[in-house]
Scaffold this motif. Structure first.
Motif, PDB file in Angstrom:
ATOM      1  N   GLU A  19      49.988   9.300  -8.105  1.00 33.18           N
ATOM      2  CA  GLU A  19      50.612  10.507  -8.621  1.00 33.18           C
ATOM      3  C   GLU A  19      49.645  11.676  -8.566  1.00 33.18           C
ATOM      4  OE1 GLU A  19      51.614  10.200 -12.783  1.00 33.18           O
ATOM      5  OE2 GLU A  19      49.585   9.621 -13.364  1.00 33.18           O
ATOM      6  N   LEU A  20      50.209  12.857  -8.409  1.00 31.70           N
ATOM      7  CA  LEU A  20      49.405  14.068  -8.413  1.00 31.70           C
ATOM      8  C   LEU A  20      48.951  14.374  -9.841  1.00 31.70           C
ATOM      9  CD1 LEU A  20      48.298  16.661  -7.008  1.00 31.70           C
ATOM     10  CD2 LEU A  20      50.498  17.727  -7.570  1.00 31.70           C
ATOM     11  N   VAL A  21      47.683  14.611 -10.019  1.00 29.37           N
ATOM     12  CA  VAL A  21      47.126  14.985 -11.310  1.00 29.37           C
ATOM     13  C   VAL A  21      46.951  16.503 -11.395  1.00 29.37           C
ATOM     14  CG1 VAL A  21      45.125  14.771 -12.836  1.00 29.37           C
ATOM     15  CG2 VAL A  21      45.933  12.785 -11.535  1.00 29.37           C
ATOM     16  N   ALA A  22      46.334  17.077 -10.363  1.00 24.94           N
ATOM     17  CA  ALA A  22      46.076  18.520 -10.370  1.00 24.94           C
ATOM     18  C   ALA A  22      45.856  18.983  -8.942  1.00 24.94           C
ATOM     19  CB  ALA A  22      44.844  18.851 -11.208  1.00 24.94           C
ATOM     20  N   GLY A  23      46.230  20.220  -8.673  1.00 25.60           N
ATOM     21  CA  GLY A  23      46.047  20.788  -7.351  1.00 25.60           C
ATOM     22  C   GLY A  23      45.575  22.225  -7.447  1.00 25.60           C
ATOM     23  N   ILE A  24      44.932  22.690  -6.373  1.00 29.65           N
ATOM     24  CA  ILE A  24      44.472  24.071  -6.316  1.00 29.65           C
ATOM     25  C   ILE A  24      44.607  24.555  -4.886  1.00 29.65           C
ATOM     26  CG2 ILE A  24      42.049  23.341  -6.051  1.00 29.65           C
ATOM     27  CD1 ILE A  24      41.290  25.900  -7.658  1.00 29.65           C
ATOM     28  N   THR A  25      45.232  25.691  -4.706  1.00 27.33           N
ATOM     29  CA  THR A  25      45.457  26.204  -3.357  1.00 27.33           C
ATOM     30  C   THR A  25      44.177  26.810  -2.791  1.00 27.33           C
ATOM     31  OG1 THR A  25      46.198  28.343  -4.193  1.00 27.33           O
ATOM     32  CG2 THR A  25      47.885  26.632  -3.847  1.00 27.33           C
ATOM     33  N   GLY A  26      44.243  27.124  -1.490  1.00 32.55           N
ATOM     34  CA  GLY A  26      43.085  27.664  -0.813  1.00 32.55           C
ATOM     35  C   GLY A  26      42.906  29.147  -1.046  1.00 32.55           C
TER      36      GLY A  26
END
Length: 118
Positions: free
Chosen positions: A46-53
């Protein structure tokens, strides 16, 4: 060739903190969307956290279960993405994977174990 190497996992007591790091090597890091996923035994990743470029100004998103406790950040000068984890709970126990995405292409690290237990 893109490589992702995680570090910082370990055993921590409930309520404790850990910081995971993911070192990136390859082409232009700053334009990749980076994320942290986790997979507990018997469960789906599962996705926990994301950050775009950098072109998307580093927008972050979090799973509801970690909002207010986890913080994702990136240092585009050092090609590293971090996951600061506070107020850890036993249900946070999992293998944590770093992900780098550009377009439809995904790259994965080998994973680092996080165990929250007294």
């Amino acid at each position: 060739q893109v490589q992702l190497v995680e570090s910082g996992g370990g055993l921590v007591e409930p309520g404790g903190s850990l910081r995971l790091s993911c070192a990136y090597s390859g082409s232009i890091f700053s334009i990749y969307t980076m994320g942290w996923y986790r997979q507990a035994p018997g469960k789906q990743r599962e996705l926990v956290a994301g950050i775009t470029g950098i072109t998307s100004r580093g927008i972050t998103n979090y799973a509801d279960s970690v909002k207010g406790r986890f913080t994702i950040s990136r240092d585009n000068t050092k090609n590293i993405v971090y996951l600061e984890m506070n107020s850890l709970k036993p249900e946070d126990t999992a293998v944590y994977y770093c992900n780098g995405r550009i377009g439809i292409v995904d790259y994965w690290g080998q994973g680092t174990q996080v165990t929250v237990s007294s």
